[in-house]
Design a protein around this motif. Structure first.
Motif, PDB file in Angstrom:
ATOM      1  N   ARG A   1       3.395  -2.618  -1.602  1.00  0.00           N
ATOM      2  CA  ARG A   1       3.656  -3.664  -2.583  1.00  0.00           C
ATOM      3  C   ARG A   1       4.165  -4.892  -1.859  1.00  0.00           C
ATOM      4  NH1 ARG A   1       2.467  -2.742  -7.741  1.00  0.00           N
ATOM      5  NH2 ARG A   1       2.707  -0.657  -8.497  1.00  0.00           N
ATOM      6  N   VAL A   2       3.779  -6.053  -2.129  1.00  0.00           N
ATOM      7  CA  VAL A   2       4.234  -7.445  -1.522  1.00  0.00           C
ATOM      8  C   VAL A   2       4.832  -8.308  -2.521  1.00  0.00           C
ATOM      9  CG1 VAL A   2       3.675  -9.300  -0.062  1.00  0.00           C
ATOM     10  CG2 VAL A   2       2.038  -7.045  -0.053  1.00  0.00           C
ATOM     11  N   GLY A   3       5.940  -8.817  -2.288  1.00  0.00           N
ATOM     12  CA  GLY A   3       6.564  -9.805  -2.974  1.00  0.00           C
ATOM     13  C   GLY A   3       7.234  -9.362  -4.159  1.00  0.00           C
ATOM     14  N   PRO A   4       8.114 -10.172  -5.128  1.00  0.00           N
ATOM     15  CA  PRO A   4       8.421  -9.900  -6.245  1.00  0.00           C
ATOM     16  C   PRO A   4       7.816  -9.298  -7.505  1.00  0.00           C
ATOM     17  CG  PRO A   4       8.459 -12.368  -5.846  1.00  0.00           C
ATOM     18  CD  PRO A   4       8.093 -11.714  -4.629  1.00  0.00           C
ATOM     19  N   LYS A   5       6.209  -9.885  -7.438  1.00  0.00           N
ATOM     20  CA  LYS A   5       5.440  -9.171  -8.235  1.00  0.00           C
ATOM     21  C   LYS A   5       4.928  -7.885  -8.143  1.00  0.00           C
ATOM     22  CE  LYS A   5       4.689 -13.768 -10.173  1.00  0.00           C
ATOM     23  NZ  LYS A   5       3.914 -14.936 -10.397  1.00  0.00           N
ATOM     24  N   GLY A   6       5.091  -7.453  -6.625  1.00  0.00           N
ATOM     25  CA  GLY A   6       4.510  -6.235  -6.347  1.00  0.00           C
ATOM     26  C   GLY A   6       2.930  -6.129  -6.107  1.00  0.00           C
ATOM     27  N   TYR A   7       2.313  -7.183  -5.614  1.00  0.00           N
ATOM     28  CA  TYR A   7       0.943  -7.148  -5.268  1.00  0.00           C
ATOM     29  C   TYR A   7       0.541  -6.036  -4.327  1.00  0.00           C
ATOM     30  CZ  TYR A   7       0.333 -11.575  -7.773  1.00  0.00           C
ATOM     31  OH  TYR A   7       0.243 -12.804  -8.715  1.00  0.00           O
ATOM     32  N   ILE A   8      -0.469  -5.454  -4.858  1.00  0.00           N
ATOM     33  CA  ILE A   8      -0.949  -4.403  -3.861  1.00  0.00           C
ATOM     34  C   ILE A   8      -1.818  -4.684  -2.705  1.00  0.00           C
ATOM     35  CG2 ILE A   8      -2.180  -2.161  -3.927  1.00  0.00           C
ATOM     36  CD1 ILE A   8       0.277  -1.827  -5.670  1.00  0.00           C
ATOM     37  N   ALA A   9      -1.397  -4.271  -1.334  1.00  0.00           N
ATOM     38  CA  ALA A   9      -2.141  -4.479  -0.358  1.00  0.00           C
ATOM     39  C   ALA A   9      -2.383  -3.284   0.539  1.00  0.00           C
ATOM     40  CB  ALA A   9      -1.675  -5.601   0.477  1.00  0.00           C
ATOM     41  N   THR A  10      -2.895  -3.184   1.592  1.00  0.00           N
ATOM     42  CA  THR A  10      -2.940  -2.022   2.538  1.00  0.00           C
ATOM     43  C   THR A  10      -1.947  -2.088   3.563  1.00  0.00           C
ATOM     44  OG1 THR A  10      -4.510  -2.936   4.311  1.00  0.00           O
ATOM     45  CG2 THR A  10      -5.443  -1.943   2.063  1.00  0.00           C
ATOM     46  N   HIS A  11      -1.615  -0.978   4.022  1.00  0.00           N
ATOM     47  CA  HIS A  11      -0.775  -1.001   5.084  1.00  0.00           C
ATOM     48  C   HIS A  11      -1.040  -2.220   6.373  1.00  0.00           C
ATOM     49  CE1 HIS A  11       3.058   1.303   5.121  1.00  0.00           C
ATOM     50  NE2 HIS A  11       2.549   1.890   4.189  1.00  0.00           N
ATOM     51  N   ARG A  12      -2.315  -2.271   6.549  1.00  0.00           N
ATOM     52  CA  ARG A  12      -2.663  -3.071   7.611  1.00  0.00           C
ATOM     53  C   ARG A  12      -2.280  -4.526   7.077  1.00  0.00           C
ATOM     54  NH1 ARG A  12      -8.476  -3.869  10.541  1.00  0.00           N
ATOM     55  NH2 ARG A  12      -7.380  -4.481  12.623  1.00  0.00           N
TER      56      ARG A  12
ATOM     57  N   MET B   1      -7.924  -6.187   6.275  1.00  0.00           N
ATOM     58  CA  MET B   1      -6.773  -5.054   5.922  1.00  0.00           C
ATOM     59  C   MET B   1      -7.377  -3.899   5.169  1.00  0.00           C
ATOM     60  SD  MET B   1      -5.024  -6.376   2.077  1.00  0.00           S
ATOM     61  CE  MET B   1      -6.019  -6.066   1.029  1.00  0.00           C
ATOM     62  N   MET B   2      -8.807  -4.100   4.990  1.00  0.00           N
ATOM     63  CA  MET B   2      -9.526  -3.016   4.188  1.00  0.00           C
ATOM     64  C   MET B   2      -9.946  -2.048   5.174  1.00  0.00           C
ATOM     65  SD  MET B   2      -9.802  -4.726   1.327  1.00  0.00           S
ATOM     66  CE  MET B   2     -10.866  -3.842   0.372  1.00  0.00           C
ATOM     67  N   VAL B   3     -10.062  -2.094   6.445  1.00  0.00           N
ATOM     68  CA  VAL B   3     -10.802  -1.248   7.382  1.00  0.00           C
ATOM     69  C   VAL B   3      -9.810  -0.825   8.430  1.00  0.00           C
ATOM     70  CG1 VAL B   3     -12.867  -0.844   8.941  1.00  0.00           C
ATOM     71  CG2 VAL B   3     -12.912  -2.617   7.043  1.00  0.00           C
ATOM     72  N   HIS B   4      -9.259   0.412   7.964  1.00  0.00           N
ATOM     73  CA  HIS B   4      -8.261   0.995   8.783  1.00  0.00           C
ATOM     74  C   HIS B   4      -8.851   1.290  10.386  1.00  0.00           C
ATOM     75  CE1 HIS B   4      -5.528   4.197  10.507  1.00  0.00           C
ATOM     76  NE2 HIS B   4      -4.569   3.637   9.572  1.00  0.00           N
ATOM     77  N   PRO B   5      -8.050   1.126  11.388  1.00  0.00           N
ATOM     78  CA  PRO B   5      -8.506   1.410  12.619  1.00  0.00           C
ATOM     79  C   PRO B   5      -9.278   2.794  13.094  1.00  0.00           C
ATOM     80  CG  PRO B   5      -6.359   0.351  12.648  1.00  0.00           C
ATOM     81  CD  PRO B   5      -6.738   0.798  11.091  1.00  0.00           C
ATOM     82  N   ASP B   6      -8.794   3.803  12.315  1.00  0.00           N
ATOM     83  CA  ASP B   6      -9.457   5.043  12.411  1.00  0.00           C
ATOM     84  C   ASP B   6     -10.680   5.108  11.712  1.00  0.00           C
ATOM     85  OD1 ASP B   6      -7.221   6.013  13.704  1.00  0.00           O
ATOM     86  OD2 ASP B   6      -6.294   7.236  12.301  1.00  0.00           O
ATOM     87  N   MET B   7     -11.098   4.108  10.606  1.00  0.00           N
ATOM     88  CA  MET B   7     -12.374   4.057  10.031  1.00  0.00           C
ATOM     89  C   MET B   7     -13.164   3.468  11.118  1.00  0.00           C
ATOM     90  SD  MET B   7     -12.578   5.533   7.266  1.00  0.00           S
ATOM     91  CE  MET B   7     -14.006   5.162   6.650  1.00  0.00           C
ATOM     92  N   THR B   8     -12.640   2.496  11.764  1.00  0.00           N
ATOM     93  CA  THR B   8     -13.633   1.638  12.774  1.00  0.00           C
ATOM     94  C   THR B   8     -14.002   2.612  13.778  1.00  0.00           C
ATOM     95  OG1 THR B   8     -12.391  -0.389  12.371  1.00  0.00           O
ATOM     96  CG2 THR B   8     -13.633  -0.134  14.283  1.00  0.00           C
TER      97      THR B   8
ATOM     98  N   ASN C   1      -2.465  -0.400 -14.565  1.00  0.00           N
ATOM     99  CA  ASN C   1      -1.076  -0.031 -14.286  1.00  0.00           C
ATOM    100  C   ASN C   1      -0.760  -0.774 -12.803  1.00  0.00           C
ATOM    101  OD1 ASN C   1       0.070   1.957 -16.229  1.00  0.00           O
ATOM    102  ND2 ASN C   1      -1.944   3.009 -15.781  1.00  0.00           N
ATOM    103  N   ASP C   2      -1.467  -1.589 -12.407  1.00  0.00           N
ATOM    104  CA  ASP C   2      -1.120  -2.510 -11.366  1.00  0.00           C
ATOM    105  C   ASP C   2      -1.142  -1.550 -10.059  1.00  0.00           C
ATOM    106  OD1 ASP C   2      -0.734  -4.555 -13.147  1.00  0.00           O
ATOM    107  OD2 ASP C   2       1.147  -4.376 -13.259  1.00  0.00           O
ATOM    108  N   LEU C   3      -2.134  -0.836  -9.966  1.00  0.00           N
ATOM    109  CA  LEU C   3      -2.145   0.062  -8.860  1.00  0.00           C
ATOM    110  C   LEU C   3      -3.646   0.016  -8.014  1.00  0.00           C
ATOM    111  CD1 LEU C   3      -0.565   3.318 -10.143  1.00  0.00           C
ATOM    112  CD2 LEU C   3       0.131   2.074  -8.337  1.00  0.00           C
ATOM    113  N   LEU C   4      -4.160  -1.063  -8.105  1.00  0.00           N
ATOM    114  CA  LEU C   4      -5.544  -1.219  -7.394  1.00  0.00           C
ATOM    115  C   LEU C   4      -5.529  -2.500  -6.406  1.00  0.00           C
ATOM    116  CD1 LEU C   4      -8.612  -1.416  -9.656  1.00  0.00           C
ATOM    117  CD2 LEU C   4      -8.039   0.208  -7.964  1.00  0.00           C
ATOM    118  N   TYR C   5      -6.067  -2.507  -5.514  1.00  0.00           N
ATOM    119  CA  TYR C   5      -5.786  -3.713  -4.620  1.00  0.00           C
ATOM    120  C   TYR C   5      -5.727  -4.988  -5.138  1.00  0.00           C
ATOM    121  CZ  TYR C   5      -8.678  -0.471  -1.200  1.00  0.00           C
ATOM    122  OH  TYR C   5      -8.935   0.401  -0.354  1.00  0.00           O
ATOM    123  N   TRP C   6      -5.087  -6.044  -4.795  1.00  0.00           N
ATOM    124  CA  TRP C   6      -4.623  -7.277  -5.328  1.00  0.00           C
ATOM    125  C   TRP C   6      -3.899  -7.421  -6.595  1.00  0.00           C
ATOM    126  CZ3 TRP C   6      -9.501  -6.397  -3.164  1.00  0.00           C
ATOM    127  CH2 TRP C   6      -9.890  -6.894  -1.648  1.00  0.00           C
TER     128      TRP C   6
END
Length: 339
Positions: free
Chosen positions: A33-44, A107-114, A208-213
């Motif tokens: 989660r990023v920032g005060p609004k908790g926007y969803i992103a991946t770890h990357r 950010m969507m493509v994890h290095p292991d997926m690559t 429930n604010d649990l999807l990308y972005w």
């Protein structure tokens, strides 16, 4: 992560949230989660967050900003064509992803997926190189690109550079019920996302604010609050469907262009969903070629409004109405087709 300053906290998900998101079998690094609004992103996203926030904004830049599956591709092609004097030849010769890169796509493509995709294409050096390009961060490429630059992002305005509106920004909003259906199909079709659950589970994540972005409505409201800014044009997907020529003219005015009725009619033909499906520069054929997308799926689907009714049961319909009403209570933002 970059050593540039970044004003927002980035937090891991709770164990319960992370468990629900395991249904994204292609996202191997997990979510934050990023920032005060908790926007969803991946770890990357941590690797690029500061670079994006601190990137140079040029007054000649044009950004298309949307929540995912809100008519982004449609708007990108419309904006690019209007800004580039209806250059159909160039539009055919370069893919939309080349003309209008997706800022945070890597950010969507994890290095292991690559690594997995490259293994699938073992022996095909050309495709392996393309996979490397597709999955690498593009901030440096964007920085080196000549003006005018055209850039797509699904990031909310607050996670973009604070002076973003020194450039032109076209923001598009769409009924979240149709967004949910379209995004569900996309997440099932993209191997690097790999959604493995049913539609109802997907819908639960969105509200429930649990999807990308997500949070979805905060994303929209941030742009809606800036809608009177001379450098932001706020569009509704439903208006594009209802009267595309009028929207084309609005975009043309916004970008300082003027086209005849005949030129606008020709552009409307070019922008039809059926034309998109047949247009390899738009329909992401390269994703299938590289194995990122399942071979039997389509990037451009139906492009219609109201299709959500085929997916929602009575409980979900009532749930959606309540969710939308609660989130629109503190704003005058209204979807035009619902007024």
């Amino acid at each position: 992560m970059s050593n540039k300053t970044y004003p927002f906290e980035m937090k891991d998900m709770t164990a319960d949230e992370a468990k629900k998101l395991k249904l994204f079998t292609g996202e191997l690094g997990g979510f934050i989660r990023v920032g005060p609004k908790g926007y969803i992103a991946t770890h990357r996203f941590k690797e690029m967050a500061a670079d994006i926030y601190n990137m140079e904004i040029r007054s000649s830049d044009v950004y298309v900003v949307t929540y995912a599956r809100s008519g982004t591709t449609w708007t990108q092609e419309l904006v690019w064509m209007v800004a580039n004097n209806l250059d159909y030849e160039k539009a055919k010769s370069l893919t939309l992803t080349e003309r209008f890169p997706f800022l945070e796509f890597s950010m969507m493509v994890h290095p292991d997926m690559t690594k997995f995709f490259k293994k699938q294409k073992e022996g095909d050096i050309e495709k392996q190189k393309r996979l490397e390009v597709v999955s690498s961060h593009i901030i440096d490429r964007v920085a080196a690109a000549p003006s005018p630059r055209f850039i797509k992002t699904h990031l909310p305005l607050t996670l973009m550079p604070p002076n973003l509106l020194d450039a032109k920004v076209v923001y598009v909003a769409r009924d979240p019920r149709d967004v949910a259906v379209s995004f569900y199909h996309l997440c099932r079709s993209m191997v690097f996302m790999g959604w493995s659950g049913d539609f109802k589970s997907f819908w639960e994540l969105l509200i429930n604010d649990l999807l990308y972005w997500t949070p979805f409505f905060d994303h929209l409201k941030e742009a809606w609050e800036k809608r009177h800014h001379p450098n932001l044009l706020f569009l509704f997907y439903e208006d594009m469907q209802k009267d595309l020529p009028a929207v084309i003219n609005r975009v043309a005015d916004f970008l300082g262009k003027k086209y005849s009725d005949e030129q606008v009619a020709q552009l409307c033909e070019h922008l039809k969903v059926d034309s998109f499906k047949k247009n390899p520069s738009i329909n992401n054929v390269q994703f299938k070629e590289l194995g990122l997308m399942k071979p039997n799926e389509e990037f451009v689907r139906k492009g219609k409004s109201g299709g959500w009714r085929d997916y929602f049961d009575e409980e979900m319909t009532a749930q959606a109405e309540k969710w939308m009403e609660e989130n629109l209570r503190d704003t005058d933002l209204r979807f035009p087709h619902l007024q």
